[in-house]
Design an enzyme around this catalytic site. Sequence first.
Site, PDB file in Angstrom:
ATOM      1  N   ALA A  25       0.815  -1.214   0.000  1.00 42.20           N
ATOM      2  CA  ALA A  25       0.000   0.000   0.000  1.00 42.20           C
ATOM      3  C   ALA A  25       0.857   1.277   0.000  1.00 42.20           C
ATOM      4  O   ALA A  25       0.411   2.320  -0.475  1.00 42.20           O
ATOM      5  CB  ALA A  25      -0.924  -0.015   1.206  1.00 42.20           C
ATOM      6  N   GLN A 104       0.434  -6.384  -3.528  1.00 41.08           N
ATOM      7  CA  GLN A 104      -0.632  -6.629  -2.549  1.00 41.08           C
ATOM      8  C   GLN A 104      -1.764  -5.632  -2.783  1.00 41.08           C
ATOM      9  O   GLN A 104      -2.810  -5.719  -2.157  1.00 41.08           O
ATOM     10  CB  GLN A 104      -0.102  -6.445  -1.130  1.00 41.08           C
ATOM     11  CG  GLN A 104       1.038  -7.375  -0.792  1.00 41.08           C
ATOM     12  CD  GLN A 104       1.637  -7.041   0.570  1.00 41.08           C
ATOM     13  OE1 GLN A 104       1.177  -7.496   1.600  1.00 41.08           O
ATOM     14  NE2 GLN A 104       2.672  -6.232   0.574  1.00 41.08           N
ATOM     15  N   HIS A 124      -3.754 -10.046  -3.992  1.00 40.39           N
ATOM     16  CA  HIS A 124      -4.974  -9.846  -3.195  1.00 40.39           C
ATOM     17  C   HIS A 124      -6.168  -9.445  -4.053  1.00 40.39           C
ATOM     18  O   HIS A 124      -7.136  -8.888  -3.543  1.00 40.39           O
ATOM     19  CB  HIS A 124      -4.712  -8.799  -2.102  1.00 40.39           C
ATOM     20  CG  HIS A 124      -3.697  -9.250  -1.098  1.00 40.39           C
ATOM     21  ND1 HIS A 124      -3.108  -8.414  -0.175  1.00 40.39           N
ATOM     22  CD2 HIS A 124      -3.146 -10.474  -0.881  1.00 40.39           C
ATOM     23  CE1 HIS A 124      -2.243  -9.103   0.560  1.00 40.39           C
ATOM     24  NE2 HIS A 124      -2.244 -10.342   0.143  1.00 40.39           N
ATOM     25  N   CYS A 132     -20.089 -11.897  -7.161  1.00 37.18           N
ATOM     26  CA  CYS A 132     -21.183 -12.300  -6.279  1.00 37.18           C
ATOM     27  C   CYS A 132     -20.669 -13.403  -5.355  1.00 37.18           C
ATOM     28  O   CYS A 132     -20.145 -14.408  -5.819  1.00 37.18           O
ATOM     29  CB  CYS A 132     -22.374 -12.798  -7.086  1.00 37.18           C
ATOM     30  SG  CYS A 132     -23.633 -13.573  -6.039  1.00 37.18           S
ATOM     31  N   SER A 199       4.740  -3.022   4.875  1.00 36.04           N
ATOM     32  CA  SER A 199       5.191  -3.234   6.257  1.00 36.04           C
ATOM     33  C   SER A 199       5.622  -4.684   6.463  1.00 36.04           C
ATOM     34  O   SER A 199       6.106  -5.036   7.527  1.00 36.04           O
ATOM     35  CB  SER A 199       4.058  -2.887   7.231  1.00 36.04           C
ATOM     36  OG  SER A 199       2.966  -3.770   7.035  1.00 36.04           O
TER      37      SER A 199
HETATM   38  P1  NAD Z   1       0.730  -1.596   5.166  1.00 35.60           P
HETATM   39  O1  NAD Z   1      -0.269  -0.499   5.377  1.00 35.60           O
HETATM   40  O2  NAD Z   1       0.809  -2.670   6.187  1.00 35.60           O
HETATM   41  O3  NAD Z   1       2.186  -0.958   5.048  1.00 35.60           O
HETATM   42  C1  NAD Z   1       2.490   0.117   4.215  1.00 35.60           C
HETATM   43  C2  NAD Z   1       3.951   0.455   4.407  1.00 35.60           C
HETATM   44  O4  NAD Z   1       4.280   1.440   3.445  1.00 35.60           O
HETATM   45  C3  NAD Z   1       4.291   1.014   5.793  1.00 35.60           C
HETATM   46  O5  NAD Z   1       5.396   0.309   6.311  1.00 35.60           O
HETATM   47  C4  NAD Z   1       4.641   2.485   5.515  1.00 35.60           C
HETATM   48  O6  NAD Z   1       5.711   2.926   6.321  1.00 35.60           O
HETATM   49  C5  NAD Z   1       5.067   2.432   4.064  1.00 35.60           C
HETATM   50  N1  NAD Z   1       4.820   3.667   3.323  1.00 35.60           N
HETATM   51  C6  NAD Z   1       3.770   4.528   3.380  1.00 35.60           C
HETATM   52  N2  NAD Z   1       3.900   5.514   2.478  1.00 35.60           N
HETATM   53  C7  NAD Z   1       5.072   5.269   1.812  1.00 35.60           C
HETATM   54  C8  NAD Z   1       5.754   5.918   0.749  1.00 35.60           C
HETATM   55  N3  NAD Z   1       5.281   7.032   0.197  1.00 35.60           N
HETATM   56  N4  NAD Z   1       6.910   5.377   0.303  1.00 35.60           N
HETATM   57  C9  NAD Z   1       7.425   4.251   0.858  1.00 35.60           C
HETATM   58  N5  NAD Z   1       6.823   3.592   1.882  1.00 35.60           N
HETATM   59  C10 NAD Z   1       5.648   4.092   2.335  1.00 35.60           C
HETATM   60  O7  NAD Z   1       0.473  -2.171   3.707  1.00 35.60           O
HETATM   61  P2  NAD Z   1       0.857  -3.574   3.047  1.00 35.60           P
HETATM   62  O8  NAD Z   1       2.160  -4.074   3.556  1.00 35.60           O
HETATM   63  O9  NAD Z   1       0.606  -3.425   1.611  1.00 35.60           O
HETATM   64  O10 NAD Z   1      -0.207  -4.629   3.590  1.00 35.60           O
HETATM   65  C11 NAD Z   1      -1.514  -4.342   3.912  1.00 35.60           C
HETATM   66  C12 NAD Z   1      -2.624  -4.731   2.970  1.00 35.60           C
HETATM   67  O11 NAD Z   1      -3.093  -3.517   2.498  1.00 35.60           O
HETATM   68  C13 NAD Z   1      -2.401  -5.488   1.744  1.00 35.60           C
HETATM   69  O12 NAD Z   1      -3.052  -6.681   1.910  1.00 35.60           O
HETATM   70  C14 NAD Z   1      -3.141  -4.691   0.623  1.00 35.60           C
HETATM   71  O13 NAD Z   1      -4.013  -5.566  -0.043  1.00 35.60           O
HETATM   72  C15 NAD Z   1      -3.924  -3.708   1.363  1.00 35.60           C
HETATM   73  N6  NAD Z   1      -4.142  -2.322   0.897  1.00 35.60           N
HETATM   74  C16 NAD Z   1      -4.053  -1.980  -0.420  1.00 35.60           C
HETATM   75  C17 NAD Z   1      -4.227  -0.662  -0.809  1.00 35.60           C
HETATM   76  C18 NAD Z   1      -4.154  -0.315  -2.276  1.00 35.60           C
HETATM   77  O14 NAD Z   1      -4.565  -1.110  -3.119  1.00 35.60           O
HETATM   78  N7  NAD Z   1      -3.617   0.860  -2.601  1.00 35.60           N
HETATM   79  C19 NAD Z   1      -4.472   0.322   0.140  1.00 35.60           C
HETATM   80  C20 NAD Z   1      -4.559  -0.057   1.493  1.00 35.60           C
HETATM   81  C21 NAD Z   1      -4.376  -1.391   1.858  1.00 35.60           C
END
Ligand code: NAD
Length: 254
Positions: A25, A104, A124, A132, A199
């Site tokens: 994310a 992800q 994901h 559905c 993360s």
């Molecule tokens: P997470 O929220 O756990 O971690 C995000 C990480 O990105 C954090 O460690 C943060 O420090 C870092 N971060 C934030 N902004 C940043 C930037 N500009 N540059 C570099 N690093 C940055 O997200 P994750 O590890 O992807 O896991 C969580 C779940 O979130 C996944 O399963 C995903 O499906 C879902 N998700 C997806 C979206 C999307 O599609 N954009 C949005 C939110 C959550």
Amino acid sequence: MGTQALDRAAGWLRASGATVCLTGAGISTESGIPDFRSRDGIWARFDPKDFDIRRWLGSEEVRRRYWAAAREGYRLVSGAAPSAGHGALARLDGAGRLSLLVTQNTDGLHQKAGHRPERIVELHGTSHVCVCASCGEKLPRPEVQARVEAGEEIPCCRRCGGALKPDAVFFGQPIHPGLLARAVEGAEAAEVFLVVGSSLSVRPAAALPERTLLRGGRLIIVNAGPTPLDSRAHAVLRGRAGEILPPLAEAALA
Ligand code: NAD
């Protein structure tokens, strides 16, 4: 972040015969889409339990709350532009320097940036399609979004009446085995594994870089915050993906 670490990482990318990238994310926060775990992330505003599939399927109230949030969320996602980070990865892909991109994210911004779809594994799922939960019928999310915007609070399948949900993996739902197998195969064959904006706290995605490490490959982490694999990474480039990836890609392609 020191330029020395960036230059070293760029050298590994340049020399690598197989590079896999995992994005989370964090690569999309600079496109205006909040992540889950940062201070102003999605979990600061919504209850993660509402994304649990059993709870979601079992309660009309949870689905109503979910769709109120999802309506807002999809306005953001559908209007978002790829960040400089997405662009840099698409350039590496275009130059044949990435064997696979595992994401992800469900926002489709890698494709929007020009990354070749056949080189992307959306582990994901995607927010751009709805499915559905009863009969498996799929339909474009913009169609469902239009119904929600027009006042449907809990959109249902017009064929069987089942609950419609985005074709994205909720907590408690399995990841498609074929997608996971492709990601694992890529990680095991990778000489370099690049993590961007994750993360590394959601498995099984978080375990992919360990497969590369176990086989003797290198790990590069580009992230704003700490991850559990920082101490085992060959380079940790701390900061914003949109600021780090463009010079990293440029140096790797030089
Ligand atoms: P997470 O929220 O756990 O971690 C995000 C990480 O990105 C954090 O460690 C943060 O420090 C870092 N971060 C934030 N902004 C940043 C930037 N500009 N540059 C570099 N690093 C940055 O997200 P994750 O590890 O992807 O896991 C969580 C779940 O979130 C996944 O399963 C995903 O499906 C879902 N998700 C997806 C979206 C999307 O599609 N954009 C949005 C939110 C959550």
